[in-house]
Structures are given as C-alpha cells and as structure tokens.
Design an enzyme around this catalytic site. Sequence first.
Site, PDB file in Angstrom:
ATOM      1  N   CYS A 115      -8.860  15.708 -32.227  1.00 37.39           N
ATOM      2  CA  CYS A 115      -9.779  14.678 -31.749  1.00 37.39           C
ATOM      3  C   CYS A 115     -11.200  15.050 -32.196  1.00 37.39           C
ATOM      4  O   CYS A 115     -11.644  16.187 -32.016  1.00 37.39           O
ATOM      5  CB  CYS A 115      -9.698  14.560 -30.236  1.00 37.39           C
ATOM      6  N   CYS A 118     -13.914  16.808 -29.823  1.00 37.54           N
ATOM      7  CA  CYS A 118     -13.481  17.903 -28.940  1.00 37.54           C
ATOM      8  C   CYS A 118     -13.674  19.267 -29.591  1.00 37.54           C
ATOM      9  O   CYS A 118     -13.315  19.459 -30.762  1.00 37.54           O
ATOM     10  CB  CYS A 118     -12.006  17.687 -28.581  1.00 37.54           C
ATOM     11  N   CYS A 341     -13.517  21.832 -22.715  1.00 39.42           N
ATOM     12  CA  CYS A 341     -12.306  22.346 -23.339  1.00 39.42           C
ATOM     13  C   CYS A 341     -12.573  22.976 -24.702  1.00 39.42           C
ATOM     14  O   CYS A 341     -13.097  22.336 -25.600  1.00 39.42           O
ATOM     15  CB  CYS A 341     -11.315  21.196 -23.477  1.00 39.42           C
TER      16      CYS A 341
END
Length: 356
Positions: A115, A118, A341
């Site tokens: 992604c 991210c 994350c």
Amino acid sequence: MKNSIFNYTLPSLGKTLEENGFKKYSAKQIFNWIYEKNVLDFALMTNISKELKLFLNENFIINSLNMLVSEESHDGTIKLLFMLDDKRTIETVLMPQKYGQSVCITTQVGCKMACKFCASGLIKTERNLETHEMVLQILAINLLLKEKYKNDPDSPRARVSHVVVMGIGEPFDNFDNVWNFVNIINDDYGFNIGARHITVSTCGVVPKIKEFADLQSQVNLAISLHAPNNEIRNKLMPINKAYPVEKLMDAIKYYIQKTNRRITFEYILIEDVNDSEDNARELAKLVKGINGYVNLIPYNEVEENPFKRSTKIGQFFSVLRKLNVNAILRKEYGIDINAACGQLRAKREGIIKNEI
C-alpha cells in the site's frame, strides 16, 4: 527439533499428548500454568507427572521474544521492537484504553501488499510469522503489564483485554497461523480474551474474507478501504487490481449474511487524494445499507512517501454524518514514538529517516 509450546492450540496439544500415552486433560493443566499463571518452566508445573515433564522437555520449548526497543508515548502508548530467532524484527503496540489494554500485533515480517501510503510497504516481505511468534507478542505485553501493576496484580488493567491484528503484514495472507493464534488467545484456558474483543484487519483478500465468514466466528472484521472507488484505490492499494471494490463489497455482504456481525471500514484521509466532499458522498453511497461503520483515520506522514495528512477531516466527517453514515474519528496513539504500522522497524533499518 523441538517445537514451541506456543504453536499449539488446546485441542492440538491434547491430541499430541494423547497420541504419546498421556491424558488429554493434561493440556488444560499446561495451558493454565503458562497462560493464567505465567509459569514458563515445565519443571515448576507441580500438578503434572515427572514422565510428562520429561516428555515436554524433550519435545517442546517455552521460548520468548528478544526485546530490542521499548518506546513510551506521552499518551501511554508503548511500542516494542522484538528480534525473532532468525534475527528479523517485528513490532507490537500497547494502547491503553478506557475499556482496557489493547494490543496491536504483527503477523508477517514485511508486507507484500505494498500500500503506497504505509510504512510497512517500505519493508521487504520476508516471511509469515508462525503462530508462536504472534502468541509471544501478547505474552510479552502481559509480562510488561504484570510488572507495571505488581502492586495491584488483580487489576483488570494488569492483562491484555483487547487485540487488534493490524500490525505489519496482511493477516489473511497468513490465514492458518493467524486463526490458530486467535484460537489460543480466545481459549478459556489460554489468554481468555473474548472473541468480540479481537479484531482482524484485511486490505481486501476476497477469498479469505469468505473463508473467514464461513467460520462464523464472533471475532470482528475490519476492512482497510481507504478509497471510495477503483480509480483511487488502484493508485493507493495494488491489491485492488486483483480484487476491485465491487468484488470486495460482495465479499463483505457475504460475510455479514453469514455472521450477522457489524463490519468496520478503515479510511485513512490523505490530502487531495481521497478526502474531498465528493469522495465522502461516494463513500456514503458505497456503504449504504451495510451493517458497519466508517473509522476515519488521520494520516501519519512518512517522509519517504509523498502523501500528506488531510486538512479536510472535519468537512469529510460532516458530509458522512449528514448522509446518515455511522462514522467516527479515530483517536491517534503514539504519534511521537513512530507508532504507526511499520515505522519503528523501518526507522531502525534505515528505511525511514531518524527525525520521523
């Protein structure tokens, strides 16, 4: 080669014991010592036989994770970086909440979903985590909380109460190990964390959403949506090219039909990408009639990615509410300690610059 005791669900351990001439119920005794009493030495388990202790020592290990870094935010969030036996690293985040102690766990070393927004997508995919490497993340946090609340050991805050499977990796890309992990932490003789206190997130692996639905579990499902249409989602999330929005929404409807469970749509707001009022109206149309809610998330910027945090969060939220969409704005945790994350691991490995 000895196997980690933390790879075993209660039924699988009972079956192994029974196949080797021991009583099946001894698995419950072992689980009780490890998960309830935090006794991490077979020799100290006083209600099992010497023969069973010998068998356990010859065939199993009670291992642990090597903690490299622990960072605590001003809001109480704690992010831990662990080293695995093969020297690879993973992250775990403890987020104290009013309702209890919530932990976000990692399921893979790296993430192949890539992604674009991210930090995990910056990290090369290396392998899936085994069941025990996920269970040990919870155990490590429980031991941390036990020490923190040693003067009040019976406090409900002295144990992990909620788990979100949303850290580095795509959980449904490691489906079997994740499901074993869920069964262990949910088991009455395990960590005894209620199914409705466990949430598994996916970026949209459609076949596994349907497989998860067929389990008819009470475990919560969250969908990392982040776009209201294929054009935007294709740019942000490569998985959308394999499973476009239409297929994803069909899988979600199948899940709700099978489980009658409410679903969460995660939506990170990125400046001038997916945050316009038109995007909000399109999102409202997409989720209309679905038993779920939209969790709006301010973007945690990563310098190596070009995206910026939206300045139109309020307007976006307002449009959704006017269109009767059940939406909330997620509270941010640990923004000062790389708690998004993949950030701490990427920073340590030099992928993200130190000032982030």
